[in-house]
Design a protein around this motif. Structure first.
Motif, PDB file in Angstrom:
ATOM      1  N   PRO A 212       0.257  -1.530   0.202  1.00  0.00           N
ATOM      2  CA  PRO A 212       0.114   0.225  -0.304  1.00  0.00           C
ATOM      3  C   PRO A 212       0.711   0.999   0.306  1.00  0.00           C
ATOM      4  O   PRO A 212       1.765   1.152   0.717  1.00  0.00           O
ATOM      5  CB  PRO A 212      -0.934  -0.190   1.118  1.00  0.00           C
ATOM      6  CG  PRO A 212      -0.618  -1.529   1.449  1.00  0.00           C
ATOM      7  CD  PRO A 212       0.798  -2.212   1.270  1.00  0.00           C
ATOM      8  N   PRO A 213       0.151   1.882  -0.530  1.00  0.00           N
ATOM      9  CA  PRO A 213       0.880   3.442  -1.325  1.00  0.00           C
ATOM     10  C   PRO A 213       1.323   4.068  -0.460  1.00  0.00           C
ATOM     11  O   PRO A 213       2.369   4.536   0.375  1.00  0.00           O
ATOM     12  CB  PRO A 213       0.629   4.646  -2.007  1.00  0.00           C
ATOM     13  CG  PRO A 213       0.029   3.249  -2.580  1.00  0.00           C
ATOM     14  CD  PRO A 213      -0.528   2.210  -2.040  1.00  0.00           C
ATOM     15  N   ALA A 214       0.449   4.038   1.030  1.00  0.00           N
ATOM     16  CA  ALA A 214       0.441   4.852   2.221  1.00  0.00           C
ATOM     17  C   ALA A 214       1.593   4.316   3.731  1.00  0.00           C
ATOM     18  O   ALA A 214       1.674   4.827   4.654  1.00  0.00           O
ATOM     19  CB  ALA A 214      -1.150   3.815   3.403  1.00  0.00           C
ATOM     20  N   MET A 215       1.741   3.044   3.348  1.00  0.00           N
ATOM     21  CA  MET A 215       2.907   2.758   3.779  1.00  0.00           C
ATOM     22  C   MET A 215       4.152   3.245   3.802  1.00  0.00           C
ATOM     23  O   MET A 215       5.127   3.338   4.198  1.00  0.00           O
ATOM     24  CB  MET A 215       3.218   0.848   3.929  1.00  0.00           C
ATOM     25  CG  MET A 215       1.818   0.250   4.932  1.00  0.00           C
ATOM     26  SD  MET A 215       2.467  -1.832   4.518  1.00  0.00           S
ATOM     27  CE  MET A 215       4.086  -1.968   5.276  1.00  0.00           C
ATOM     28  N   VAL A 216       4.878   3.186   2.318  1.00  0.00           N
ATOM     29  CA  VAL A 216       5.553   3.827   1.914  1.00  0.00           C
ATOM     30  C   VAL A 216       5.678   5.346   2.456  1.00  0.00           C
ATOM     31  O   VAL A 216       6.658   5.869   2.630  1.00  0.00           O
ATOM     32  CB  VAL A 216       5.714   4.232   0.384  1.00  0.00           C
ATOM     33  CG1 VAL A 216       6.900   4.728  -0.154  1.00  0.00           C
ATOM     34  CG2 VAL A 216       5.786   2.573  -0.562  1.00  0.00           C
ATOM     35  N   VAL A 217       4.726   6.037   2.462  1.00  0.00           N
ATOM     36  CA  VAL A 217       4.470   7.515   3.267  1.00  0.00           C
ATOM     37  C   VAL A 217       5.213   7.474   4.628  1.00  0.00           C
ATOM     38  O   VAL A 217       5.478   8.465   4.909  1.00  0.00           O
ATOM     39  CB  VAL A 217       3.009   8.238   2.832  1.00  0.00           C
ATOM     40  CG1 VAL A 217       2.509   9.296   3.897  1.00  0.00           C
ATOM     41  CG2 VAL A 217       2.804   7.872   1.363  1.00  0.00           C
ATOM     42  N   GLN A 218       3.991   6.979   5.417  1.00  0.00           N
ATOM     43  CA  GLN A 218       4.390   6.738   6.586  1.00  0.00           C
ATOM     44  C   GLN A 218       6.233   6.271   6.240  1.00  0.00           C
ATOM     45  O   GLN A 218       6.537   7.181   8.204  1.00  0.00           O
ATOM     46  CB  GLN A 218       3.820   5.553   7.332  1.00  0.00           C
ATOM     47  CG  GLN A 218       2.922   6.104   7.542  1.00  0.00           C
ATOM     48  CD  GLN A 218       0.976   4.452   7.842  1.00  0.00           C
ATOM     49  OE1 GLN A 218       2.094   3.293   7.956  1.00  0.00           O
ATOM     50  NE2 GLN A 218       0.291   5.124   8.304  1.00  0.00           N
ATOM     51  N   GLU A 219       6.531   5.461   5.871  1.00  0.00           N
ATOM     52  CA  GLU A 219       8.033   4.903   6.380  1.00  0.00           C
ATOM     53  C   GLU A 219       9.135   6.514   5.802  1.00  0.00           C
ATOM     54  O   GLU A 219       9.732   6.731   6.304  1.00  0.00           O
ATOM     55  CB  GLU A 219       8.804   3.789   5.262  1.00  0.00           C
ATOM     56  CG  GLU A 219       9.784   3.588   5.831  1.00  0.00           C
ATOM     57  CD  GLU A 219      10.031   2.923   7.172  1.00  0.00           C
ATOM     58  OE1 GLU A 219      11.422   3.589   6.800  1.00  0.00           O
ATOM     59  OE2 GLU A 219       9.497   2.866   7.863  1.00  0.00           O
ATOM     60  N   LEU A 220       8.062   7.557   4.676  1.00  0.00           N
ATOM     61  CA  LEU A 220       9.606   7.847   4.521  1.00  0.00           C
ATOM     62  C   LEU A 220       8.755   9.280   5.510  1.00  0.00           C
ATOM     63  O   LEU A 220      10.613   9.987   6.088  1.00  0.00           O
ATOM     64  CB  LEU A 220       8.564   9.149   3.469  1.00  0.00           C
ATOM     65  CG  LEU A 220       9.295   8.083   2.033  1.00  0.00           C
ATOM     66  CD1 LEU A 220       8.479   9.300   0.904  1.00  0.00           C
ATOM     67  CD2 LEU A 220      10.644   9.242   2.122  1.00  0.00           C
ATOM     68  N   GLN A 221       8.355   9.231   6.503  1.00  0.00           N
ATOM     69  CA  GLN A 221       7.360  10.423   7.323  1.00  0.00           C
ATOM     70  C   GLN A 221       9.013   9.772   8.790  1.00  0.00           C
ATOM     71  O   GLN A 221       9.448  10.707   9.198  1.00  0.00           O
ATOM     72  CB  GLN A 221       6.159  10.534   7.774  1.00  0.00           C
ATOM     73  CG  GLN A 221       5.584  11.294   7.020  1.00  0.00           C
ATOM     74  CD  GLN A 221       3.892  11.539   6.957  1.00  0.00           C
ATOM     75  OE1 GLN A 221       3.354  10.283   7.752  1.00  0.00           O
ATOM     76  NE2 GLN A 221       3.448  12.174   6.539  1.00  0.00           N
ATOM     77  N   ARG A 222       8.311   8.826   9.040  1.00  0.00           N
ATOM     78  CA  ARG A 222       9.238   8.562   9.830  1.00  0.00           C
ATOM     79  C   ARG A 222      10.836   8.402   9.878  1.00  0.00           C
ATOM     80  O   ARG A 222      11.307   8.725  10.542  1.00  0.00           O
ATOM     81  CB  ARG A 222       9.112   6.585  10.134  1.00  0.00           C
ATOM     82  CG  ARG A 222      10.024   5.945  11.212  1.00  0.00           C
ATOM     83  CD  ARG A 222       9.919   4.729  11.619  1.00  0.00           C
ATOM     84  NE  ARG A 222      10.404   4.283  10.484  1.00  0.00           N
ATOM     85  CZ  ARG A 222      11.579   4.243  10.841  1.00  0.00           C
ATOM     86  NH1 ARG A 222      12.712   5.062  11.159  1.00  0.00           N
ATOM     87  NH2 ARG A 222      11.750   3.789   9.768  1.00  0.00           N
ATOM     88  N   ALA A 223      11.070   8.081   8.892  1.00  0.00           N
ATOM     89  CA  ALA A 223      12.593   8.304   8.585  1.00  0.00           C
ATOM     90  C   ALA A 223      12.922   9.401   8.696  1.00  0.00           C
ATOM     91  O   ALA A 223      14.430   9.933   9.043  1.00  0.00           O
ATOM     92  CB  ALA A 223      13.492   7.536   6.905  1.00  0.00           C
ATOM     93  N   CYS A 224      12.332  10.661   8.139  1.00  0.00           N
ATOM     94  CA  CYS A 224      12.912  12.345   7.541  1.00  0.00           C
ATOM     95  C   CYS A 224      12.515  12.844   9.090  1.00  0.00           C
ATOM     96  O   CYS A 224      13.922  13.465   9.852  1.00  0.00           O
ATOM     97  CB  CYS A 224      11.799  13.083   6.671  1.00  0.00           C
ATOM     98  SG  CYS A 224      11.722  12.909   4.987  1.00  0.00           S
ATOM     99  N   ALA A 225      11.910  12.098  10.111  1.00  0.00           N
ATOM    100  CA  ALA A 225      12.085  12.937  11.487  1.00  0.00           C
ATOM    101  C   ALA A 225      13.154  11.862  12.159  1.00  0.00           C
ATOM    102  O   ALA A 225      13.240  13.095  13.233  1.00  0.00           O
ATOM    103  CB  ALA A 225      10.794  11.775  12.179  1.00  0.00           C
ATOM    104  N   GLN A 226      13.337  10.556  11.987  1.00  0.00           N
ATOM    105  CA  GLN A 226      14.754  10.383  12.450  1.00  0.00           C
ATOM    106  C   GLN A 226      15.991  10.454  11.910  1.00  0.00           C
ATOM    107  O   GLN A 226      16.874  11.766  13.466  1.00  0.00           O
ATOM    108  CB  GLN A 226      14.437   8.704  12.306  1.00  0.00           C
ATOM    109  CG  GLN A 226      16.054   7.841  12.677  1.00  0.00           C
ATOM    110  CD  GLN A 226      15.644   7.227  12.576  1.00  0.00           C
ATOM    111  OE1 GLN A 226      14.810   6.331  11.648  1.00  0.00           O
ATOM    112  NE2 GLN A 226      16.507   5.418  12.829  1.00  0.00           N
ATOM    113  N   ALA A 227      15.970  11.467  11.146  1.00  0.00           N
ATOM    114  CA  ALA A 227      17.221  11.858  10.296  1.00  0.00           C
ATOM    115  C   ALA A 227      17.116  13.317  10.358  1.00  0.00           C
ATOM    116  O   ALA A 227      18.024  13.889  10.583  1.00  0.00           O
ATOM    117  CB  ALA A 227      17.388  11.162   8.731  1.00  0.00           C
ATOM    118  N   GLY A 228      16.020  13.724  10.715  1.00  0.00           N
ATOM    119  CA  GLY A 228      16.231  14.846  10.993  1.00  0.00           C
ATOM    120  C   GLY A 228      15.909  16.419   9.650  1.00  0.00           C
ATOM    121  O   GLY A 228      16.464  17.298   9.830  1.00  0.00           O
TER     122      GLY A 228
END
Length: 187
Positions: A88-104
């Motif tokens: 599901p594309p929503a999973m990719v978007v969630q992973e993008l948001q999580r990785a961005c928040a983690q990396a600043g």
């Protein structure tokens, strides 16, 4: 030098000119030539026997391997089976948001275009994202997302400097592939 002593090389020259010595030299040469020809014939015979034995082994090996009939189709592995079920594309978007928040890294924009899978075509979801942050952090975000989803590929990437000296703005196009309907159903 004494009168009856003749140097040895004169004796050889005189003996060579003598008829019996010439004849024996010809006989010795002919014997050596025939010996060399015999050795050559034996070596050729040995090579021929070795080749015949190897040909027989090769024929036995070919006879032992089963042959496929021309009517039997060869089953080729289908790469679409490795795509697995559609993500599901929503999973990719969630992973993008999580990785961005983690990396600043700031996820500045996100656009998605989806093309559903059919029986003849792969499904595809394109994500056009804009990221802002330090180069190593942006690289880390993209790496984490691509490693998390094996059917996700980076299609295009463009980087340019942002307002800050260490900031970079990166425009990335990601494509999420899914198997066609016929390939996603088990056989």
């Amino acid at each position: 030098m004494a009168g009856d002593q003749v140097p040895w090389h004169w004796r050889v020259e005189r003996a060579w000119t003598h008829a019996s010595t010439q004849w024996s030299a010809w006989v010795l040469g002919a014997i050596l030539l025939l010996s060399a020809l015999g050795a050559l014939v034996l070596a050729a015979d040995h090579a021929m026997r070795t080749r015949l034995a190897l040909d027989a082994q090769l024929a036995q090996a070919h006879a032992a391997t089963p042959t496929r009939s021309a009517d039997a189709p060869v089953e080729q592995p289908d790469f679409t089976q490795s795509l697995g079920p559609a993500t599901p594309p929503a999973m990719v978007v969630q992973e993008l948001q999580r990785a961005c928040a983690q990396a600043g890294v700031v996820l500045a924009s996100l656009q998605m275009q989806e093309r559903a899978a059919s029986a003849e075509q792969l499904g595809r979801s394109d994500f056009a994202i804009t990221l802002r942050g330090a180069y190593p952090a942006i690289k880390q975000v993209i790496k984490q997302v691509v490693e998390r989803f094996p059917s996700l590929a980076v299609q295009r990437m463009r980087m340019r400097r942002a307002q800050g000296p260490a900031d970079i703005e990166s425009s990335v196009t990601l494509s999420l592939w899914s198997a066609p309907f016929a390939a996603s159903s088990p056989r």
